[in-house]
Design a protein around this motif. Sequence first.
Motif, short mmCIF file in Angstrom:
data_model
loop_
_atom_site.label_atom_id
_atom_site.label_comp_id
_atom_site.label_asym_id
_atom_site.label_seq_id
_atom_site.Cartn_x
_atom_site.Cartn_y
_atom_site.Cartn_z
N THR A 181 -26.85 34.84 14.28
CA THR A 181 -26.51 33.55 14.89
C THR A 181 -25.24 33.62 15.74
OG1 THR A 181 -25.28 32.87 12.91
CG2 THR A 181 -27.61 32.26 13.01
N GLY A 182 -24.74 34.82 15.99
CA GLY A 182 -23.65 35.00 16.93
C GLY A 182 -22.26 34.73 16.39
N GLN A 183 -22.09 34.80 15.08
CA GLN A 183 -20.79 34.49 14.50
C GLN A 183 -19.71 35.46 15.00
OE1 GLN A 183 -19.74 32.03 12.74
NE2 GLN A 183 -21.45 31.08 11.68
N ILE A 184 -19.98 36.73 14.96
CA ILE A 184 -19.01 37.73 15.44
C ILE A 184 -18.99 37.74 16.97
CG2 ILE A 184 -18.42 40.18 15.51
CD1 ILE A 184 -17.91 38.98 12.80
N THR A 185 -20.16 37.61 17.57
CA THR A 185 -20.27 37.63 19.04
C THR A 185 -19.38 36.57 19.66
OG1 THR A 185 -22.64 37.96 18.52
CG2 THR A 185 -22.00 37.94 20.84
N ARG A 186 -19.46 35.35 19.14
CA ARG A 186 -18.69 34.24 19.71
C ARG A 186 -17.19 34.43 19.48
NH1 ARG A 186 -22.59 31.36 16.88
NH2 ARG A 186 -21.01 30.30 15.60
N ARG A 187 -16.82 34.97 18.35
CA ARG A 187 -15.41 35.20 18.06
C ARG A 187 -14.82 36.27 18.99
NH1 ARG A 187 -17.50 33.07 13.48
NH2 ARG A 187 -16.08 31.96 12.03
N LEU A 188 -15.59 37.30 19.26
CA LEU A 188 -15.10 38.33 20.19
C LEU A 188 -15.03 37.80 21.61
CD1 LEU A 188 -16.86 41.55 18.83
CD2 LEU A 188 -14.42 41.00 18.74
N LYS A 189 -15.97 36.93 21.97
CA LYS A 189 -15.89 36.29 23.29
C LYS A 189 -14.62 35.46 23.40
CE LYS A 189 -18.16 32.91 26.29
NZ LYS A 189 -17.10 31.87 26.19
N ALA A 190 -14.29 34.73 22.33
CA ALA A 190 -13.08 33.90 22.33
C ALA A 190 -11.83 34.77 22.45
CB ALA A 190 -13.01 33.06 21.06
N ALA A 191 -11.93 36.03 22.00
CA ALA A 191 -10.79 36.95 22.10
C ALA A 191 -10.66 37.56 23.49
CB ALA A 191 -10.93 38.06 21.06
N GLY A 192 -11.64 37.27 24.37
CA GLY A 192 -11.51 37.74 25.75
C GLY A 192 -12.52 38.77 26.20
N TYR A 193 -13.44 39.18 25.32
CA TYR A 193 -14.41 40.20 25.69
C TYR A 193 -15.67 39.57 26.27
CZ TYR A 193 -11.44 43.29 22.95
OH TYR A 193 -10.35 43.99 22.48
N ASP A 194 -16.27 40.25 27.25
CA ASP A 194 -17.58 39.85 27.76
C ASP A 194 -18.62 40.34 26.76
OD1 ASP A 194 -16.61 38.71 30.13
OD2 ASP A 194 -16.55 40.67 31.11
N MET A 195 -19.47 39.43 26.29
CA MET A 195 -20.33 39.75 25.16
C MET A 195 -21.82 39.75 25.50
SD MET A 195 -18.23 40.45 22.79
CE MET A 195 -19.51 40.73 21.55
N ILE A 196 -22.51 40.73 24.91
CA ILE A 196 -23.97 40.77 24.86
C ILE A 196 -24.36 40.76 23.39
CG2 ILE A 196 -26.04 42.11 25.40
CD1 ILE A 196 -24.44 43.45 27.66
N GLY A 197 -25.23 39.86 23.01
CA GLY A 197 -25.71 39.80 21.64
C GLY A 197 -27.18 40.17 21.57
N ILE A 198 -27.52 41.13 20.71
CA ILE A 198 -28.90 41.59 20.58
C ILE A 198 -29.38 41.38 19.15
CG2 ILE A 198 -30.39 43.64 20.59
CD1 ILE A 198 -28.81 44.73 22.89
N ASP A 199 -30.55 40.77 19.03
CA ASP A 199 -31.17 40.59 17.71
C ASP A 199 -32.68 40.54 17.91
OD1 ASP A 199 -29.83 39.63 14.85
OD2 ASP A 199 -31.95 39.08 15.05
N ASN A 200 -33.43 40.99 16.89
CA ASN A 200 -34.88 40.97 17.02
C ASN A 200 -35.50 39.69 16.46
OD1 ASN A 200 -34.59 41.42 14.30
ND2 ASN A 200 -36.11 43.05 14.16
N SER A 201 -34.65 38.74 16.03
CA SER A 201 -35.15 37.46 15.54
C SER A 201 -34.92 36.38 16.61
CB SER A 201 -34.44 37.05 14.24
OG SER A 201 -34.75 35.71 13.90
N TYR A 202 -36.01 35.92 17.18
CA TYR A 202 -35.92 34.86 18.18
C TYR A 202 -35.29 33.61 17.58
CZ TYR A 202 -37.55 31.25 21.45
OH TYR A 202 -37.62 30.19 22.31
N ASP A 203 -35.63 33.30 16.32
CA ASP A 203 -35.11 32.10 15.67
C ASP A 203 -33.60 32.16 15.49
OD1 ASP A 203 -37.69 30.50 14.54
OD2 ASP A 203 -38.04 32.65 14.49
N MET A 204 -33.08 33.34 15.12
CA MET A 204 -31.63 33.48 14.95
C MET A 204 -30.92 33.32 16.29
SD MET A 204 -30.90 34.02 11.68
CE MET A 204 -29.57 35.15 11.28
N LEU A 205 -31.49 33.87 17.36
CA LEU A 205 -30.88 33.76 18.67
C LEU A 205 -30.92 32.31 19.18
CD1 LEU A 205 -32.21 36.98 20.44
CD2 LEU A 205 -29.94 36.58 19.50
N MET A 206 -32.00 31.60 18.90
CA MET A 206 -32.07 30.20 19.28
C MET A 206 -30.99 29.40 18.56
SD MET A 206 -34.27 29.75 21.63
CE MET A 206 -34.48 27.96 21.56
N GLU A 207 -30.75 29.74 17.30
CA GLU A 207 -29.69 29.07 16.54
C GLU A 207 -28.33 29.40 17.15
OE1 GLU A 207 -28.48 26.43 13.62
OE2 GLU A 207 -30.53 26.98 14.19
#
Length: 252
Positions: free
Chosen positions: A48-74
Amino acid sequence: MEAYTGFATVYDMYMDNVPYDTWTENIKTLFEKYNMPMEIVCDLGCGTGQITRRLKAAGYDMIGIDNSYDMLMEAQTHEDSQGILYLCQDMREFELYGTVGAVVSLCDSINYLCDYDELLTVCKLANNYLDPKGLFIFDVKTEHFYETLGCSTIAENRETGSFIWENDYDVETRDNSYFLTIYDENEEGTFDRYEEEHLQHAFTVDEIKKAISESGLELLEVLDVASMSPVNAPEDFKNSDRLYFIAREVTK
């Protein structure tokens, strides 16, 4: 039975005890230690992007990859996900448009790989998409963690839902099965029931080190996640629940 379907909508509610802030700070500390510039970071198994969003907030350009469509929609329901590129891909076959400064995989996503060959494949892919001297940092739950958990049942009841988590660990194969039953309150005030099965594998430290080496990466260090202290001696490995492996690209 597909994992992270019914669980996706309530995942964050039940995982509110996971120390995402601490883990993000750990990754930032490691980036600084190994002179990782403010570049693109790929988060494998981002959920659900918990770490992804936190690293983005720290200034990094982020790509998030997951094989669950439902988790990515969340993940995309959160306002702070704006600007993050989410890709629905299997980490064993993931593809990027170019190289990145770092690949991270946290929250025991690597444990969802079934065997050594899959682990080696992921390490090779990470190496392929890393910038020169880029970092691959991932965590794993250890044999000690699964042995301690053993065959047990965990249940939790919340105001708008509940779950029953039945765990079964096979010491010989080092395979761990989670049988999950979820009750989620719907708009009518009744509860929908979902069932999922999650399969994880406990890799040995030697297997992980071998996969890193065979993929062309250089292993920099192994750390205990809880203490952030180096883990080198065999007895230390046996007492840790979760480990970080930090590797670097060295061939480009």
